[in-house]
Design an enzyme around this catalytic site. Structure first.
Site, PDB file in Angstrom:
ATOM      1  N   LYS A   1     -23.584 -33.681  38.202  1.00  0.00           N
ATOM      2  CA  LYS A   1     -22.240 -34.245  38.002  1.00  0.00           C
ATOM      3  C   LYS A   1     -21.668 -34.684  39.352  1.00  0.00           C
ATOM      4  O   LYS A   1     -21.129 -35.779  39.484  1.00  0.00           O
ATOM      5  CB  LYS A   1     -21.347 -33.195  37.381  1.00  0.00           C
ATOM      6  CG  LYS A   1     -19.855 -33.452  37.539  1.00  0.00           C
ATOM      7  CD  LYS A   1     -18.995 -32.395  36.904  1.00  0.00           C
ATOM      8  CE  LYS A   1     -18.649 -31.262  37.801  1.00  0.00           C
ATOM      9  NZ  LYS A   1     -17.521 -31.503  38.722  1.00  0.00           N
ATOM     10  N   ASN A   2     -21.832 -33.819  40.379  1.00  0.00           N
ATOM     11  CA  ASN A   2     -21.170 -34.079  41.666  1.00  0.00           C
ATOM     12  C   ASN A   2     -21.904 -35.071  42.547  1.00  0.00           C
ATOM     13  O   ASN A   2     -21.478 -35.349  43.660  1.00  0.00           O
ATOM     14  CB  ASN A   2     -20.940 -32.762  42.417  1.00  0.00           C
ATOM     15  CG  ASN A   2     -19.847 -31.946  41.733  1.00  0.00           C
ATOM     16  OD1 ASN A   2     -19.165 -32.446  40.836  1.00  0.00           O
ATOM     17  ND2 ASN A   2     -19.713 -30.697  42.122  1.00  0.00           N
TER      18      ASN A   2
ATOM     19  N   CYS B   1      -5.382 -27.832  41.241  1.00  0.00           N
ATOM     20  CA  CYS B   1      -6.010 -27.451  39.967  1.00  0.00           C
ATOM     21  C   CYS B   1      -6.060 -25.934  39.970  1.00  0.00           C
ATOM     22  O   CYS B   1      -5.553 -25.279  40.874  1.00  0.00           O
ATOM     23  CB  CYS B   1      -7.403 -28.071  39.841  1.00  0.00           C
ATOM     24  SG  CYS B   1      -8.604 -27.280  40.891  1.00  0.00           S
TER      25      CYS B   1
ATOM     26  N   ARG C   1      -6.013 -27.984  46.777  1.00  0.00           N
ATOM     27  CA  ARG C   1      -6.990 -29.070  46.908  1.00  0.00           C
ATOM     28  C   ARG C   1      -6.374 -30.361  47.440  1.00  0.00           C
ATOM     29  O   ARG C   1      -6.399 -31.407  46.820  1.00  0.00           O
ATOM     30  CB  ARG C   1      -7.678 -29.285  45.572  1.00  0.00           C
ATOM     31  CG  ARG C   1      -8.188 -27.977  45.036  1.00  0.00           C
ATOM     32  CD  ARG C   1      -9.391 -27.950  44.201  1.00  0.00           C
ATOM     33  NE  ARG C   1     -10.485 -28.786  44.528  1.00  0.00           N
ATOM     34  CZ  ARG C   1     -11.379 -29.135  43.582  1.00  0.00           C
ATOM     35  NH1 ARG C   1     -11.184 -28.744  42.347  1.00  0.00           N
ATOM     36  NH2 ARG C   1     -12.412 -29.878  43.897  1.00  0.00           N
TER      37      ARG C   1
ATOM     38  N   ASP D   1     -19.543 -22.999  44.068  1.00  0.00           N
ATOM     39  CA  ASP D   1     -19.676 -23.306  42.633  1.00  0.00           C
ATOM     40  C   ASP D   1     -20.596 -22.341  41.910  1.00  0.00           C
ATOM     41  O   ASP D   1     -20.705 -22.390  40.688  1.00  0.00           O
ATOM     42  CB  ASP D   1     -20.181 -24.743  42.432  1.00  0.00           C
ATOM     43  CG  ASP D   1     -19.133 -25.759  42.827  1.00  0.00           C
ATOM     44  OD1 ASP D   1     -19.450 -26.948  42.887  1.00  0.00           O
ATOM     45  OD2 ASP D   1     -17.985 -25.342  43.112  1.00  0.00           O
TER      46      ASP D   1
ATOM     47  N   ARG E   1     -16.739 -30.306  30.925  1.00  0.00           N
ATOM     48  CA  ARG E   1     -16.573 -31.278  32.015  1.00  0.00           C
ATOM     49  C   ARG E   1     -17.840 -31.391  32.831  1.00  0.00           C
ATOM     50  O   ARG E   1     -18.123 -32.430  33.419  1.00  0.00           O
ATOM     51  CB  ARG E   1     -15.436 -30.839  32.956  1.00  0.00           C
ATOM     52  CG  ARG E   1     -14.092 -30.782  32.300  1.00  0.00           C
ATOM     53  CD  ARG E   1     -13.020 -30.530  33.326  1.00  0.00           C
ATOM     54  NE  ARG E   1     -13.149 -31.442  34.465  1.00  0.00           N
ATOM     55  CZ  ARG E   1     -12.259 -31.526  35.428  1.00  0.00           C
ATOM     56  NH1 ARG E   1     -11.197 -30.753  35.399  1.00  0.00           N
ATOM     57  NH2 ARG E   1     -12.408 -32.373  36.413  1.00  0.00           N
TER      58      ARG E   1
HETATM   59  C1  EPZ Z   1     -16.358 -30.765  45.894  1.00  0.00           C
HETATM   60  O1  EPZ Z   1     -14.954 -30.702  45.759  1.00  0.00           O
HETATM   61  C2  EPZ Z   1     -16.929 -30.488  44.515  1.00  0.00           C
HETATM   62  N1  EPZ Z   1     -16.470 -31.527  43.594  1.00  0.00           N
HETATM   63  C3  EPZ Z   1     -16.472 -29.106  44.033  1.00  0.00           C
HETATM   64  O2  EPZ Z   1     -17.084 -28.862  42.776  1.00  0.00           O
HETATM   65  C4  EPZ Z   1     -16.962 -28.068  45.031  1.00  0.00           C
HETATM   66  O3  EPZ Z   1     -16.495 -26.795  44.639  1.00  0.00           O
HETATM   67  C5  EPZ Z   1     -16.416 -28.405  46.436  1.00  0.00           C
HETATM   68  O4  EPZ Z   1     -16.824 -29.749  46.795  1.00  0.00           O
HETATM   69  C6  EPZ Z   1     -16.927 -27.448  47.503  1.00  0.00           C
HETATM   70  O5  EPZ Z   1     -18.321 -27.478  47.546  1.00  0.00           O
HETATM   71  C7  EPZ Z   1     -17.094 -32.738  43.601  1.00  0.00           C
HETATM   72  O6  EPZ Z   1     -18.016 -32.969  44.367  1.00  0.00           O
HETATM   73  C8  EPZ Z   1     -16.589 -33.751  42.624  1.00  0.00           C
HETATM   74  P1  EPZ Z   1     -13.866 -30.043  49.490  1.00  0.00           P
HETATM   75  P2  EPZ Z   1     -14.016 -31.240  46.955  1.00  0.00           P
HETATM   76  O7  EPZ Z   1     -13.128 -31.274  49.879  1.00  0.00           O
HETATM   77  O8  EPZ Z   1     -14.701 -32.328  47.682  1.00  0.00           O
HETATM   78  C9  EPZ Z   1     -10.021 -28.215  51.618  1.00  0.00           C
HETATM   79  C10 EPZ Z   1     -17.158 -28.262  40.531  1.00  0.00           C
HETATM   80  O9  EPZ Z   1     -17.064 -27.155  40.022  1.00  0.00           O
HETATM   81  N2  EPZ Z   1      -9.644 -29.609  51.846  1.00  0.00           N
HETATM   82  O10 EPZ Z   1     -15.237 -29.824  50.047  1.00  0.00           O
HETATM   83  O11 EPZ Z   1     -12.674 -31.492  46.379  1.00  0.00           O
HETATM   84  C11 EPZ Z   1     -10.034 -27.877  50.134  1.00  0.00           C
HETATM   85  O12 EPZ Z   1      -8.741 -27.499  49.720  1.00  0.00           O
HETATM   86  C12 EPZ Z   1     -16.225 -28.683  41.640  1.00  0.00           C
HETATM   87  O13 EPZ Z   1     -18.028 -29.118  40.237  1.00  0.00           O
HETATM   88  C13 EPZ Z   1      -8.506 -29.883  52.589  1.00  0.00           C
HETATM   89  O14 EPZ Z   1      -7.814 -28.979  53.036  1.00  0.00           O
HETATM   90  O15 EPZ Z   1     -13.966 -29.968  47.907  1.00  0.00           O
HETATM   91  C14 EPZ Z   1     -11.009 -26.732  50.064  1.00  0.00           C
HETATM   92  O16 EPZ Z   1     -10.354 -25.535  50.420  1.00  0.00           O
HETATM   93  C15 EPZ Z   1     -15.139 -27.657  41.835  1.00  0.00           C
HETATM   94  N3  EPZ Z   1      -8.142 -31.176  52.796  1.00  0.00           N
HETATM   95  C16 EPZ Z   1     -12.038 -27.072  51.146  1.00  0.00           C
HETATM   96  O17 EPZ Z   1     -11.380 -28.018  52.023  1.00  0.00           O
HETATM   97  C17 EPZ Z   1      -8.901 -32.235  52.307  1.00  0.00           C
HETATM   98  O18 EPZ Z   1      -8.529 -33.404  52.543  1.00  0.00           O
HETATM   99  C18 EPZ Z   1     -13.316 -27.728  50.622  1.00  0.00           C
HETATM  100  O19 EPZ Z   1     -12.918 -28.783  49.776  1.00  0.00           O
HETATM  101  C19 EPZ Z   1     -10.053 -31.933  51.560  1.00  0.00           C
HETATM  102  C20 EPZ Z   1     -10.417 -30.620  51.353  1.00  0.00           C
END
Ligand code: EPZ
Length: 444
Positions: free
Chosen positions: A29-30, A124, A129, A316, A408
């Site tokens: 998915k990702n 969420c 996020r 995850d 999802r």
């Molecule tokens: C991706 O989310 C995945 N989703 C998530 O999978 C996964 O849990 C996550 O990466 C971590 O591996 C997709 O790829 C569609 P991040 P993403 O940006 O990119 C903070 C699932 O279950 N952050 O790596 O949104 C954020 O709050 C989903 O399939 C900022 O502060 O995660 C988090 O604490 C859930 N500012 C950390 O960084 C930003 O601009 C990592 O988030 C971006 C992120």
């Protein structure tokens, strides 16, 4: 008047059956989500194979069509996308609120059309996020970014982004993906430091390079992108889902069964395989795309675990690991370092008899505890997977509510578990009719 059937599906699970047999892993998915977004970068047709048939990808397809792209699916998991006629550069709130990954449209729209408007995704269940790091990076590529009535409005003043060095202060998966896509069409060279190293980043880079991009270093913490004037069409097969793979490894262990997991890529989840072997799960690599998993005869032993960015143990898989640790002898401390609120499955596991103490970003699990079936509620995608796993090993009957979360990201999950001998049924309740019909996965 079209009567939309709003259903709040539930799963009915009777635990105790050891899962045995073979299961095929679906596309990731990702990876499919950013790859579909990347089709916006060209006017030519991009064909993606092995796209998982899950709700988030149906939403992403709808977003592309709302922007003016055409999406053909000659077969269920093949998407032929042509974004030649895109004239709308806005991802509306009603779509973004259902799927945060819509923010992946920002980079491509900004890069190809010099403008993009995407509703700021709300938080969420698992955390606030934010996407501040995405937006800061776009500004470093020469874009102006403003917030207007809840929408992020980004523009490239000179009509084209300009290459630059982006130093991410935190590892962000979709942030890295968004910037990689935007920089592909920028004028000049870009370097992303502290880039996310997930396999999905490499998969996206492979697609972009097939489209004519010039990206090096994807999968490491430093990615270099030489911007080009235009990108073309391509054909690409999405990698298997490493989190679905990990979920079925845990399913075999927690039910004391034996599962052959096919069409997977073990090298994408080495940290998960290593940790699960440490706690006593027997995992044999039959070949490059097949794992044979069974629980060890001596039972499971508790081991601490901390989630960290790839190539370490993925967040995850944290919920699934917690469910497994309730069945392991001893005490394990699980530390969640990525998201601030990703323990909601713990309260539901406790309702089933688990002994879990939460303090801050630590969860202390005491095992082995007998789990008893109970009515529980899913809160987010991966939490719902862990609740299914717990229900499969619990004594008695469990009903899991709000399983739209699991739909999802897990393709035909009920059918896959039933084919392994699980006693699990999807109960579909349509609002308004008051009737509760038992609908098997075949109906999907
Ligand atoms: C991706 O989310 C995945 N989703 C998530 O999978 C996964 O849990 C996550 O990466 C971590 O591996 C997709 O790829 C569609 P991040 P993403 O940006 O990119 C903070 C699932 O279950 N952050 O790596 O949104 C954020 O709050 C989903 O399939 C900022 O502060 O995660 C988090 O604490 C859930 N500012 C950390 O960084 C930003 O601009 C990592 O988030 C971006 C992120």
């Amino acid at each position: 008047m079209l009567h939309l059937r709003v259903s709040m599906d539930k799963f009915l699970v009777r635990g105790g059956n050891p899962l045995r047999g073979k299961v095929e892993i679906s596309g990731a998915k990702n990876s499919a989500l950013p790859c579909l977004a990347a089709t916006l970068l060209t006017a030519e047709t991009v064909t993606l194979h092995n796209v998982p048939y899950v709700k988030d990808l149906i939403t992403q397809r709808r977003l592309l069509e709302d922007l003016g792209a055409t999406v053909l699916t000659p077969e269920l998991r093949t998407h032929k996308v042509n974004a030649g006629n895109v004239q709308i550069f806005e991802a509306p709130y009603e779509l973004v609120k259902t799927m945060r990954a819509s923010v992946l449209a920002l980079g491509p729209l900004l890069a190809r059309f010099g403008q993009a408007k995407v509703s700021l995704p709300g938080g969420c269940a698992i955390g606030t996020r934010p996407i501040d790091l995405h937006l800061k990076a776009f500004e470093q590529l020469g874009a102006t970014v403003s917030l207007e009535a809840g929408d992020v409005v980004a523009r490239a003043p000179k009509g084209r982004l300009v290459g630059n060095t982006i130093d991410f202060e935190k590892v962000t998966v979709t942030g890295t993906e968004n910037v990689m896509m935007a920089a592909s069409l920028a004028n000049g060279k870009s370097t992303i430091n502290n880039a996310a190293e997930e396999p999905e980043i490499e998969d996206l880079a492979e697609l972009l390079n097939k489209m004519g991009a010039r990206i090096k270093g994807a999968g490491t913490s430093v990615i270099e992108i030489e911007g080009v004037d235009a990108l073309g069409g391509a054909e690409h097969t999405i990698i298997p889902d490493r989190i679905e793979t990990g979920t079925f490894i845990v399913a075999a262990a927690i039910t004391n069964g034996e599962i052959e997991i096919k069409s997977c890529m073990p090298e994408h989840l080495t940290a998960v395989i290593k940790k699960l072997r440490e706690v006593g799960v027997e995992i044999e690599e039959l070949n490059q795309s097949t794992l044979l998993v069974r629980c060890c005869p001596g039972g499971l032993t508790s081991k601490d675990m901390m989630t960290e960015p790839h190539p370490n143990f993925p967040t995850d898989m944290q919920a699934q690991y917690m469910a497994l640790m309730t069945q392991a002898e001893g005490t394990s401390t699980i530390t969640e370092t990525i998201f601030e609120n990703r323990f909601m499955h713990a309260s539901e596991l406790i309702r089933m008899g688990a002994d879990i103490q939460i303090s801050g970003n630590h969860a202390v699990v005491k095992g082995k505890t007998r789990l008893m079936g109970a009515p529980i509620i899913a809160s987010d995608l991966r939490a719902s997977a862990s609740l299914v796993l717990a229900a499969l090993c619990a004594e008695g009957e469990t009903t899991i509510d709000r399983v739209y979360h699991i739909d999802r990201g897990y393709e035909t999950i009920v059918r896959k578990f039933r084919s392994l001998g699980a006693d699990i049924t999807r109960i579909t309740e349509s609002l308004g009719t008051g009737s509760a019909a038992q609908a098997g996965e075949a109906a999907k």
